[in-house]
Enzyme design. Sequence first.
Site, mmCIF file in Angstrom:
data_model
loop_
_atom_site.group_PDB
_atom_site.id
_atom_site.type_symbol
_atom_site.label_atom_id
_atom_site.label_comp_id
_atom_site.label_asym_id
_atom_site.label_seq_id
_atom_site.Cartn_x
_atom_site.Cartn_y
_atom_site.Cartn_z
ATOM 1 N N LYS A 178 1.003 -1.156 0.070
ATOM 2 C CA LYS A 178 0.222 -0.115 0.250
ATOM 3 C C LYS A 178 0.944 1.431 0.077
ATOM 4 O O LYS A 178 1.356 1.265 1.256
ATOM 5 C CB LYS A 178 -0.554 -0.236 1.389
ATOM 6 N N GLU A 253 8.907 1.804 10.772
ATOM 7 C CA GLU A 253 9.595 2.893 10.459
ATOM 8 C C GLU A 253 9.560 4.482 10.815
ATOM 9 O O GLU A 253 8.812 4.836 10.190
ATOM 10 C CB GLU A 253 10.359 2.580 9.342
ATOM 11 N N CYS A 287 13.105 12.279 7.680
ATOM 12 C CA CYS A 287 13.333 11.262 8.631
ATOM 13 C C CYS A 287 14.402 11.125 9.324
ATOM 14 O O CYS A 287 14.775 11.388 10.577
ATOM 15 C CB CYS A 287 12.498 9.780 8.596
ATOM 16 N N GLU A 387 9.042 16.750 15.695
ATOM 17 C CA GLU A 387 9.062 16.418 14.014
ATOM 18 C C GLU A 387 9.085 17.546 13.496
ATOM 19 O O GLU A 387 7.718 17.876 12.806
ATOM 20 C CB GLU A 387 9.063 15.216 13.509
#
Length: 480
Positions: A178, A253, A287, A387
Amino acid sequence: MEAITARDTLRTITTHYIDGVFVESHGREIMDIIRPTNGQVIARVTLGDEEDTRRAIAAAKRAFATFGRTTTEERASYLRRLHEAVSARIGELTAAMVEEYGGVVQFAGPLVQSGANAFLAAEKGLQELPWTRSWGKTTVTLEPVGVAGLITAWNANALFICLKLASAVAAGCTVVIKPSELSSLQTRVLLECLNAAKLPKGIYNVVTGRGDVVGAELVRNPDVAKISFTGSVAVGETIMRDGAATMKRVTLELGGKSPNILLDDADFNKAVPTALGIAFLNSGQACAAGTRLLVPKSRLDAVKRIIREAAHAFTVGEPADPKTAVGPMVSQKQYEHVQSYIHKGIEEGAEVLVGGEGHPPGFEAGYFVKPTVFVNVRNDMTIAQEEIFGPVLCVIAYDTEEDAIRIANDTKYGLHAFVSGTDIQRARRVASQILAGRVAINGMLDDPDAPWGGFKYSGVGREFGRYGIEAFLEPRAILE
Ligand code: NAD
Protein backbone atom coordinates in the site's frame (compact mmCIF):
# COMPACT_ATOMS: atom_id res chain seq x y z
CA MET A 1 -0.89 -1.72 -19.24
CA GLU A 2 -1.43 2.02 -18.71
CA ALA A 3 1.68 3.99 -19.55
CA ILE A 4 2.83 7.22 -17.98
CA THR A 5 2.72 9.58 -20.93
CA ALA A 6 3.68 13.19 -21.62
CA ARG A 7 4.18 15.47 -18.62
CA ASP A 8 1.77 18.14 -19.79
CA THR A 9 -1.28 15.91 -20.18
CA LEU A 10 -3.51 14.99 -17.27
CA ARG A 11 -2.77 11.36 -16.49
CA THR A 12 -5.21 8.90 -15.05
CA ILE A 13 -4.54 5.74 -13.10
CA THR A 14 -7.54 3.52 -12.52
CA THR A 15 -5.95 0.14 -11.85
CA HIS A 16 -4.22 -1.84 -9.13
CA TYR A 17 -1.82 -4.74 -9.60
CA ILE A 18 -3.28 -8.00 -8.32
CA ASP A 19 -2.20 -11.58 -9.07
CA GLY A 20 0.24 -10.54 -11.80
CA VAL A 21 -2.08 -8.27 -13.78
CA PHE A 22 -3.35 -4.70 -13.76
CA VAL A 23 -7.03 -4.76 -12.74
CA GLU A 24 -9.62 -1.97 -12.63
CA SER A 25 -10.24 -0.55 -9.20
CA HIS A 26 -13.35 -1.68 -7.32
CA GLY A 27 -13.04 1.47 -5.19
CA ARG A 28 -14.51 4.52 -6.93
CA GLU A 29 -13.03 7.47 -5.01
CA ILE A 30 -10.85 9.71 -7.17
CA MET A 31 -7.92 11.73 -5.86
CA ASP A 32 -5.99 14.54 -7.58
CA ILE A 33 -2.21 14.41 -7.70
CA ILE A 34 -0.86 17.94 -7.47
CA ARG A 35 2.53 19.20 -8.68
CA PRO A 36 4.06 20.91 -5.64
CA THR A 37 6.04 23.49 -7.59
CA ASN A 38 2.91 25.22 -8.91
CA GLY A 39 -0.20 23.58 -7.43
CA GLN A 40 -1.30 22.19 -10.83
CA VAL A 41 -3.32 18.96 -11.00
CA ILE A 42 -1.18 16.51 -12.97
CA ALA A 43 -3.00 13.22 -12.47
CA ARG A 44 -6.23 11.64 -11.22
CA VAL A 45 -5.98 8.37 -9.36
CA THR A 46 -8.80 5.98 -8.54
CA LEU A 47 -8.33 4.81 -4.96
CA GLY A 48 -8.80 1.20 -3.94
CA ASP A 49 -11.20 0.03 -1.24
CA GLU A 50 -11.46 -2.89 1.20
CA GLU A 51 -12.63 -5.23 -1.59
CA ASP A 52 -9.55 -4.46 -3.74
CA THR A 53 -7.40 -5.06 -0.67
CA ARG A 54 -9.04 -8.38 0.16
CA ARG A 55 -8.55 -9.55 -3.45
CA ALA A 56 -4.87 -8.64 -3.23
CA ILE A 57 -4.49 -10.43 0.11
CA ALA A 58 -6.16 -13.54 -1.33
CA ALA A 59 -3.74 -13.50 -4.31
CA ALA A 60 -0.76 -13.15 -1.97
CA LYS A 61 -2.07 -15.99 0.19
CA ARG A 62 -2.43 -18.32 -2.82
CA ALA A 63 1.06 -17.44 -4.05
CA PHE A 64 2.57 -17.97 -0.59
CA ALA A 65 1.68 -21.67 -0.70
CA THR A 66 4.35 -22.11 -3.40
CA PHE A 67 6.62 -19.13 -2.89
CA GLY A 68 7.05 -19.81 0.82
CA ARG A 69 8.69 -23.14 -0.11
CA THR A 70 11.13 -21.89 -2.77
CA THR A 71 14.87 -22.42 -2.39
CA THR A 72 17.25 -19.60 -1.53
CA GLU A 73 18.76 -19.99 -5.05
CA GLU A 74 15.37 -19.34 -6.67
CA ARG A 75 14.75 -16.30 -4.51
CA ALA A 76 18.26 -14.97 -5.19
CA SER A 77 17.55 -15.18 -8.92
CA TYR A 78 14.27 -13.22 -8.46
CA LEU A 79 16.17 -10.54 -6.52
CA ARG A 80 18.72 -10.21 -9.33
CA ARG A 81 15.91 -9.85 -11.87
CA LEU A 82 14.23 -7.18 -9.77
CA HIS A 83 17.54 -5.32 -9.45
CA GLU A 84 18.03 -5.37 -13.23
CA ALA A 85 14.46 -4.27 -13.95
CA VAL A 86 14.58 -1.30 -11.56
CA SER A 87 18.13 -0.32 -12.61
CA ALA A 88 16.97 -0.10 -16.23
CA ARG A 89 14.67 2.84 -15.46
CA ILE A 90 16.48 4.90 -12.81
CA GLY A 91 16.09 8.09 -14.87
CA GLU A 92 12.31 7.76 -15.26
CA LEU A 93 11.83 6.83 -11.62
CA THR A 94 13.83 9.88 -10.56
CA ALA A 95 11.84 12.13 -12.90
CA ALA A 96 8.56 10.86 -11.43
CA MET A 97 9.76 11.59 -7.89
CA VAL A 98 10.92 15.06 -8.86
CA GLU A 99 7.62 15.88 -10.52
CA GLU A 100 5.23 14.31 -8.05
CA TYR A 101 6.55 15.40 -4.68
CA GLY A 102 9.19 17.94 -5.62
CA GLY A 103 12.13 15.83 -4.46
CA VAL A 104 15.33 17.57 -5.59
CA VAL A 105 17.10 15.66 -8.33
CA GLN A 106 20.42 15.68 -6.43
CA PHE A 107 18.72 13.64 -3.68
CA ALA A 108 16.09 11.72 -5.68
CA GLY A 109 18.62 10.20 -8.12
CA PRO A 110 20.82 8.53 -5.48
CA LEU A 111 17.72 7.54 -3.53
CA VAL A 112 16.25 5.62 -6.47
CA GLN A 113 19.64 4.02 -7.05
CA SER A 114 19.60 2.87 -3.38
CA GLY A 115 16.21 1.32 -4.05
CA ALA A 116 17.62 -0.71 -6.96
CA ASN A 117 20.65 -1.67 -4.84
CA ALA A 118 18.40 -2.90 -2.03
CA PHE A 119 17.67 -6.03 -4.11
CA LEU A 120 21.37 -6.85 -4.31
CA ALA A 121 21.89 -6.13 -0.60
CA ALA A 122 19.00 -8.52 0.16
CA GLU A 123 20.55 -11.16 -2.06
CA LYS A 124 23.81 -10.82 -0.12
CA GLY A 125 21.93 -10.96 3.19
CA LEU A 126 20.08 -14.06 2.00
CA GLN A 127 23.40 -15.83 1.27
CA GLU A 128 24.70 -14.96 4.76
CA LEU A 129 21.72 -16.10 6.82
CA PRO A 130 21.92 -19.43 8.67
CA TRP A 131 18.72 -20.92 7.12
CA THR A 132 19.26 -24.25 8.89
CA ARG A 133 21.24 -24.90 12.07
CA SER A 134 21.47 -28.24 13.84
CA TRP A 135 22.95 -29.49 17.09
CA GLY A 136 22.36 -32.79 18.88
CA LYS A 137 18.86 -33.85 17.85
CA THR A 138 17.61 -30.31 17.28
CA THR A 139 17.25 -28.57 13.91
CA VAL A 140 16.31 -24.93 13.61
CA THR A 141 15.08 -23.54 10.30
CA LEU A 142 14.13 -19.98 9.39
CA GLU A 143 10.60 -19.83 7.99
CA PRO A 144 8.83 -16.95 6.20
CA VAL A 145 6.13 -15.40 8.41
CA GLY A 146 3.49 -15.46 5.64
CA VAL A 147 1.70 -12.68 3.76
CA ALA A 148 3.06 -9.23 4.62
CA GLY A 149 1.46 -5.82 4.22
CA LEU A 150 3.96 -3.14 3.19
CA ILE A 151 2.80 0.41 3.89
CA THR A 152 4.98 3.33 2.79
CA ALA A 153 5.40 7.08 3.33
CA TRP A 154 5.56 9.49 0.37
CA ASN A 155 8.97 11.04 1.01
CA ALA A 156 11.01 8.16 -0.44
CA ASN A 157 8.20 5.89 -1.59
CA ALA A 158 10.18 4.05 -4.32
CA LEU A 159 13.07 3.30 -1.96
CA PHE A 160 10.75 2.04 0.78
CA ILE A 161 8.88 -0.25 -1.61
CA CYS A 162 12.14 -1.68 -2.98
CA LEU A 163 13.65 -2.14 0.49
CA LYS A 164 10.64 -3.86 1.99
CA LEU A 165 9.92 -5.96 -1.10
CA ALA A 166 13.58 -7.06 -1.33
CA SER A 167 13.57 -8.27 2.29
CA ALA A 168 10.22 -10.01 1.90
CA VAL A 169 11.23 -11.80 -1.33
CA ALA A 170 14.54 -12.88 0.24
CA ALA A 171 12.60 -14.32 3.20
CA GLY A 172 9.99 -16.09 1.01
CA CYS A 173 7.04 -13.87 1.98
CA THR A 174 4.44 -12.67 -0.50
CA VAL A 175 3.18 -9.12 -0.09
CA VAL A 176 0.47 -6.56 -0.58
CA ILE A 177 1.96 -3.10 -1.00
CA LYS A 178 0.00 0.00 0.00
CA PRO A 179 2.07 2.89 -1.29
CA SER A 180 1.52 6.43 -0.11
CA GLU A 181 -1.46 7.76 -2.05
CA LEU A 182 0.65 10.90 -2.67
CA SER A 183 3.10 8.78 -4.69
CA SER A 184 0.84 7.18 -7.28
CA LEU A 185 2.80 8.25 -10.37
CA GLN A 186 6.12 7.08 -8.93
CA THR A 187 4.55 3.83 -7.86
CA ARG A 188 3.21 3.28 -11.36
CA VAL A 189 6.66 3.63 -12.97
CA LEU A 190 8.14 1.33 -10.31
CA LEU A 191 5.36 -1.17 -10.86
CA GLU A 192 6.13 -1.27 -14.59
CA CYS A 193 9.74 -2.12 -13.63
CA LEU A 194 8.70 -4.86 -11.20
CA ASN A 195 6.30 -6.27 -13.78
CA ALA A 196 9.16 -6.44 -16.31
CA ALA A 197 11.06 -8.72 -13.90
CA LYS A 198 8.42 -11.41 -14.66
CA LEU A 199 8.16 -12.97 -11.22
CA PRO A 200 5.48 -15.65 -10.71
CA LYS A 201 2.06 -14.05 -10.16
CA GLY A 202 0.86 -13.08 -6.71
CA ILE A 203 4.28 -12.61 -5.05
CA TYR A 204 3.69 -8.86 -4.90
CA ASN A 205 0.38 -7.06 -5.27
CA VAL A 206 -0.16 -3.31 -5.13
CA VAL A 207 -3.32 -1.47 -4.06
CA THR A 208 -3.24 2.32 -4.05
CA GLY A 209 -5.62 3.90 -1.59
CA ARG A 210 -6.14 5.69 1.66
CA GLY A 211 -4.38 4.60 4.81
CA ASP A 212 -7.59 4.37 6.81
CA VAL A 213 -9.19 2.19 4.08
CA VAL A 214 -6.58 -0.02 2.35
CA GLY A 215 -3.98 0.26 5.15
CA ALA A 216 -6.54 -0.46 7.86
CA GLU A 217 -7.80 -3.58 6.00
CA LEU A 218 -4.23 -4.91 5.82
CA VAL A 219 -3.76 -4.28 9.53
CA ARG A 220 -6.97 -6.03 10.60
CA ASN A 221 -7.07 -8.90 8.05
CA PRO A 222 -6.26 -12.25 9.69
CA ASP A 223 -4.59 -13.53 6.50
CA VAL A 224 -1.86 -10.90 6.84
CA ALA A 225 0.85 -12.07 9.24
CA LYS A 226 3.06 -9.00 9.28
CA ILE A 227 3.00 -5.27 8.63
CA SER A 228 6.14 -3.41 7.61
CA PHE A 229 5.36 0.29 7.87
CA THR A 230 7.20 3.55 7.22
CA GLY A 231 5.46 6.72 8.33
CA SER A 232 4.43 8.83 11.28
CA VAL A 233 4.39 7.90 14.96
CA ALA A 234 0.63 8.50 15.15
CA VAL A 235 -0.14 5.94 12.43
CA GLY A 236 2.53 3.58 13.81
CA GLU A 237 0.70 3.57 17.15
CA THR A 238 -2.59 2.77 15.41
CA ILE A 239 -1.02 -0.12 13.51
CA MET A 240 0.53 -1.59 16.65
CA ARG A 241 -2.72 -1.29 18.59
CA ASP A 242 -5.08 -2.53 15.85
CA GLY A 243 -2.64 -5.21 14.67
CA ALA A 244 -2.59 -6.73 18.14
CA ALA A 245 -6.07 -8.19 17.55
CA THR A 246 -4.61 -10.59 14.96
CA MET A 247 -1.17 -10.79 16.65
CA LYS A 248 0.57 -9.03 13.73
CA ARG A 249 4.33 -8.97 13.59
CA VAL A 250 5.29 -5.34 13.01
CA THR A 251 8.24 -3.40 11.74
CA LEU A 252 7.65 0.31 12.30
CA GLU A 253 9.98 2.91 10.78
CA LEU A 254 8.80 6.18 12.28
CA GLY A 255 9.92 9.76 12.83
CA GLY A 256 13.06 11.41 14.13
CA LYS A 257 14.55 14.55 15.64
CA SER A 258 18.16 13.64 15.07
CA PRO A 259 20.94 15.35 17.04
CA ASN A 260 24.18 16.37 15.34
CA ILE A 261 26.92 16.89 17.94
CA LEU A 262 29.87 19.06 16.92
CA LEU A 263 32.65 18.28 19.39
CA ASP A 264 35.02 21.14 20.15
CA ASP A 265 37.85 19.53 18.17
CA ALA A 266 35.74 19.26 14.99
CA ASP A 267 36.85 21.04 11.82
CA PHE A 268 34.05 23.62 11.99
CA ASN A 269 34.63 25.01 8.49
CA LYS A 270 33.82 21.58 7.14
CA ALA A 271 31.43 20.22 9.77
CA VAL A 272 29.03 23.19 9.84
CA PRO A 273 28.24 23.26 6.07
CA THR A 274 27.91 19.46 6.23
CA ALA A 275 25.47 19.88 9.13
CA LEU A 276 23.32 22.20 6.99
CA GLY A 277 23.28 19.56 4.25
CA ILE A 278 22.22 16.90 6.77
CA ALA A 279 19.47 19.16 8.14
CA PHE A 280 18.10 20.13 4.70
CA LEU A 281 18.29 16.62 3.26
CA ASN A 282 15.37 15.99 0.88
CA SER A 283 14.29 19.61 1.53
CA GLY A 284 14.14 18.72 5.23
CA GLN A 285 11.51 16.04 4.51
CA ALA A 286 13.69 13.20 5.72
CA CYS A 287 13.22 11.10 8.84
CA ALA A 288 17.01 10.99 9.34
CA ALA A 289 17.59 14.74 8.92
CA GLY A 290 19.93 16.11 11.60
CA THR A 291 17.64 18.87 12.81
CA ARG A 292 19.23 19.63 16.20
CA LEU A 293 22.79 20.96 15.88
CA LEU A 294 24.57 20.79 19.23
CA VAL A 295 27.57 23.14 19.40
CA PRO A 296 30.00 24.04 22.21
CA LYS A 297 28.91 27.33 23.84
CA SER A 298 32.45 28.70 23.48
CA ARG A 299 32.28 28.27 19.66
CA LEU A 300 28.75 29.57 19.08
CA ASP A 301 29.78 32.85 17.42
CA ALA A 302 32.07 31.08 14.97
CA VAL A 303 29.30 28.58 14.15
CA LYS A 304 26.80 31.39 13.50
CA ARG A 305 29.25 33.11 11.14
CA ILE A 306 29.88 29.90 9.18
CA ILE A 307 26.13 29.16 8.96
CA ARG A 308 25.41 32.64 7.53
CA GLU A 309 28.10 32.16 4.89
CA ALA A 310 27.29 28.53 4.07
CA ALA A 311 23.50 29.03 3.90
CA HIS A 312 23.86 30.74 0.48
CA ALA A 313 24.81 27.40 -1.03
CA PHE A 314 21.37 25.95 -0.15
CA THR A 315 19.62 27.31 -3.21
CA VAL A 316 15.84 27.05 -3.32
CA GLY A 317 14.51 26.30 -6.78
CA GLU A 318 13.00 23.95 -9.31
CA PRO A 319 13.66 20.44 -8.02
CA ALA A 320 14.65 19.22 -11.52
CA ASP A 321 17.57 21.68 -11.59
CA PRO A 322 20.72 19.86 -10.40
CA LYS A 323 21.87 23.09 -8.67
CA THR A 324 18.76 23.17 -6.45
CA ALA A 325 19.38 22.04 -2.88
CA VAL A 326 15.93 22.72 -1.43
CA GLY A 327 12.70 22.13 -3.34
CA PRO A 328 9.06 22.62 -2.36
CA MET A 329 7.20 20.85 0.43
CA VAL A 330 5.07 17.97 -0.80
CA SER A 331 1.69 19.67 -0.28
CA GLN A 332 -0.07 22.82 0.86
CA LYS A 333 -0.78 21.02 4.16
CA GLN A 334 2.93 20.32 4.68
CA TYR A 335 3.77 23.93 3.75
CA GLU A 336 1.38 25.18 6.43
CA HIS A 337 2.69 22.63 8.93
CA VAL A 338 6.27 23.89 8.47
CA GLN A 339 5.16 27.54 8.62
CA SER A 340 3.34 26.90 11.88
CA TYR A 341 6.57 25.58 13.46
CA ILE A 342 8.66 28.52 12.24
CA HIS A 343 6.03 30.80 13.76
CA LYS A 344 6.04 28.80 17.00
CA GLY A 345 9.85 28.99 17.23
CA ILE A 346 9.75 32.79 17.00
CA GLU A 347 6.90 32.91 19.53
CA GLU A 348 8.86 30.75 21.98
CA GLY A 349 11.84 33.11 21.83
CA ALA A 350 14.26 31.40 19.44
CA GLU A 351 16.13 33.72 17.07
CA VAL A 352 15.95 33.35 13.28
CA LEU A 353 19.53 33.40 12.00
CA VAL A 354 18.62 32.69 8.36
CA GLY A 355 15.27 32.15 6.61
CA GLY A 356 12.03 32.74 8.48
CA GLU A 357 8.33 32.73 7.73
CA GLY A 358 6.71 32.81 4.26
CA HIS A 359 7.75 31.86 0.73
CA PRO A 360 11.22 32.65 -0.56
CA PRO A 361 10.89 35.66 -2.91
CA GLY A 362 9.95 34.54 -6.44
CA PHE A 363 8.55 31.17 -5.28
CA GLU A 364 5.04 32.14 -4.22
CA ALA A 365 3.24 29.75 -6.61
CA GLY A 366 4.36 26.45 -5.10
CA TYR A 367 4.82 25.03 -1.62
CA PHE A 368 8.34 26.45 -1.15
CA VAL A 369 9.57 27.49 2.29
CA LYS A 370 12.73 29.34 3.31
CA PRO A 371 15.49 27.07 4.63
CA THR A 372 15.58 28.31 8.22
CA VAL A 373 18.14 28.17 11.01
CA PHE A 374 17.16 29.05 14.56
CA VAL A 375 19.73 29.95 17.24
CA ASN A 376 19.15 30.55 20.96
CA VAL A 377 17.13 27.35 21.01
CA ARG A 378 16.53 25.46 24.25
CA ASN A 379 16.05 21.74 23.90
CA ASP A 380 12.67 21.93 25.65
CA MET A 381 11.21 24.25 22.99
CA THR A 382 8.57 22.78 20.67
CA ILE A 383 10.80 23.26 17.61
CA ALA A 384 13.54 21.18 19.29
CA GLN A 385 11.22 18.39 20.43
CA GLU A 386 8.75 17.85 17.59
CA GLU A 387 9.47 16.56 14.09
CA ILE A 388 8.90 19.45 11.66
CA PHE A 389 9.66 17.58 8.41
CA GLY A 390 10.86 20.69 6.60
CA PRO A 391 14.17 22.58 6.21
CA VAL A 392 14.33 23.94 9.75
CA LEU A 393 17.49 23.55 11.86
CA CYS A 394 17.73 24.29 15.60
CA VAL A 395 21.15 25.27 16.96
CA ILE A 396 21.51 24.38 20.64
CA ALA A 397 24.56 25.35 22.70
CA TYR A 398 26.09 22.95 25.24
CA ASP A 399 28.69 23.29 28.02
CA THR A 400 30.46 19.94 28.29
CA GLU A 401 30.63 16.63 26.42
CA GLU A 402 28.31 15.06 29.05
CA ASP A 403 25.91 17.95 28.56
CA ALA A 404 25.92 17.34 24.77
CA ILE A 405 25.12 13.65 25.25
CA ARG A 406 22.34 14.46 27.71
CA ILE A 407 20.73 16.96 25.31
CA ALA A 408 21.13 14.57 22.35
CA ASN A 409 19.24 11.87 24.28
CA ASP A 410 16.63 14.24 25.71
CA THR A 411 14.06 13.46 23.00
CA LYS A 412 11.34 10.88 22.50
CA TYR A 413 12.97 9.89 19.19
CA GLY A 414 16.04 7.75 18.49
CA LEU A 415 16.35 7.11 14.76
CA HIS A 416 19.67 8.66 13.77
CA ALA A 417 22.43 10.80 15.21
CA PHE A 418 25.63 12.45 13.97
CA VAL A 419 28.91 13.21 15.75
CA SER A 420 31.80 15.28 14.35
CA GLY A 421 35.29 15.52 15.81
CA THR A 422 38.93 14.94 14.84
CA ASP A 423 39.78 12.67 17.80
CA ILE A 424 38.12 9.53 16.47
CA GLN A 425 38.34 7.62 19.78
CA ARG A 426 36.48 10.43 21.50
CA ALA A 427 33.88 10.64 18.72
CA ARG A 428 33.30 6.88 19.03
CA ARG A 429 32.97 7.17 22.82
CA VAL A 430 30.31 9.86 22.39
CA ALA A 431 28.55 7.89 19.59
CA SER A 432 28.32 4.81 21.82
CA GLN A 433 26.28 6.78 24.38
CA ILE A 434 23.62 8.05 21.95
CA LEU A 435 20.26 6.27 22.04
CA ALA A 436 19.70 5.96 18.29
CA GLY A 437 19.55 3.14 15.75
CA ARG A 438 22.35 4.70 13.70
CA VAL A 439 25.11 7.13 14.60
CA ALA A 440 27.27 8.51 11.77
CA ILE A 441 30.69 9.91 12.61
CA ASN A 442 31.94 12.82 10.48
CA GLY A 443 29.28 13.10 7.80
CA MET A 444 26.16 11.55 6.30
CA LEU A 445 27.19 7.96 5.71
CA ASP A 446 25.40 4.91 4.42
CA ASP A 447 25.92 1.17 4.37
CA PRO A 448 23.20 -1.02 2.81
CA ASP A 449 24.20 -3.91 5.09
CA ALA A 450 23.92 -1.91 8.34
CA PRO A 451 20.57 -2.03 10.17
CA TRP A 452 18.15 0.90 9.83
CA GLY A 453 15.53 1.65 12.45
CA GLY A 454 14.83 3.45 15.66
CA PHE A 455 15.08 3.39 19.43
CA LYS A 456 12.14 4.72 21.48
CA TYR A 457 9.34 6.42 19.45
CA SER A 458 11.33 6.13 16.23
CA GLY A 459 10.02 2.64 15.81
CA VAL A 460 10.19 -1.10 16.26
CA GLY A 461 12.52 -3.47 14.39
CA ARG A 462 15.10 -2.96 11.68
CA GLU A 463 15.39 -2.88 7.90
CA PHE A 464 18.30 -3.24 5.42
CA GLY A 465 20.29 -6.30 4.38
CA ARG A 466 20.30 -9.30 6.65
CA TYR A 467 18.54 -7.45 9.50
CA GLY A 468 15.68 -6.55 7.16
CA ILE A 469 15.24 -10.17 6.06
CA GLU A 470 15.21 -11.46 9.64
CA ALA A 471 12.21 -9.23 10.28
CA PHE A 472 10.19 -11.41 7.84
CA LEU A 473 11.25 -14.75 9.38
CA GLU A 474 10.25 -17.00 12.26
CA PRO A 475 12.65 -19.65 13.62
CA ARG A 476 11.18 -23.16 13.86
CA ALA A 477 12.91 -25.79 15.99
CA ILE A 478 12.35 -29.51 15.38
CA LEU A 479 13.44 -31.74 18.26
CA GLU A 480 13.68 -35.50 17.78
P1 NAD B 1 1.79 8.87 7.48
O1 NAD B 1 1.95 8.12 8.75
O2 NAD B 1 0.77 9.92 7.40
O3 NAD B 1 1.48 7.87 6.28
C1 NAD B 1 2.32 6.76 6.01
C2 NAD B 1 1.50 5.68 5.32
O4 NAD B 1 0.54 5.16 6.25
C3 NAD B 1 0.72 6.17 4.10
O5 NAD B 1 0.76 5.20 3.09
C4 NAD B 1 -0.70 6.32 4.67
O6 NAD B 1 -1.69 6.20 3.68
C5 NAD B 1 -0.74 5.14 5.64
N1 NAD B 1 -1.77 5.22 6.69
C6 NAD B 1 -2.38 6.32 7.18
N2 NAD B 1 -3.31 5.96 8.10
C7 NAD B 1 -3.26 4.62 8.21
C8 NAD B 1 -3.97 3.66 9.01
N3 NAD B 1 -4.91 4.02 9.88
N4 NAD B 1 -3.66 2.34 8.86
C9 NAD B 1 -2.70 1.96 8.01
N5 NAD B 1 -2.02 2.81 7.22
C10 NAD B 1 -2.28 4.13 7.32
O7 NAD B 1 3.25 9.47 7.14
P2 NAD B 1 3.72 10.35 5.91
O8 NAD B 1 3.22 11.75 6.06
O9 NAD B 1 3.42 9.64 4.64
O10 NAD B 1 5.30 10.32 6.11
C11 NAD B 1 5.97 11.18 6.97
C12 NAD B 1 6.39 10.47 8.24
O11 NAD B 1 7.10 9.28 7.93
C13 NAD B 1 7.32 11.28 9.09
O12 NAD B 1 6.96 11.18 10.44
C14 NAD B 1 8.67 10.63 8.85
O13 NAD B 1 9.60 10.82 9.88
C15 NAD B 1 8.29 9.21 8.70
N6 NAD B 1 9.34 8.48 7.98
C16 NAD B 1 10.11 7.55 8.65
C17 NAD B 1 11.14 6.91 7.98
C18 NAD B 1 12.02 5.88 8.67
O14 NAD B 1 12.72 5.14 7.97
N7 NAD B 1 12.04 5.79 9.97
C19 NAD B 1 11.39 7.20 6.65
C20 NAD B 1 10.59 8.16 6.02
C21 NAD B 1 9.56 8.78 6.68
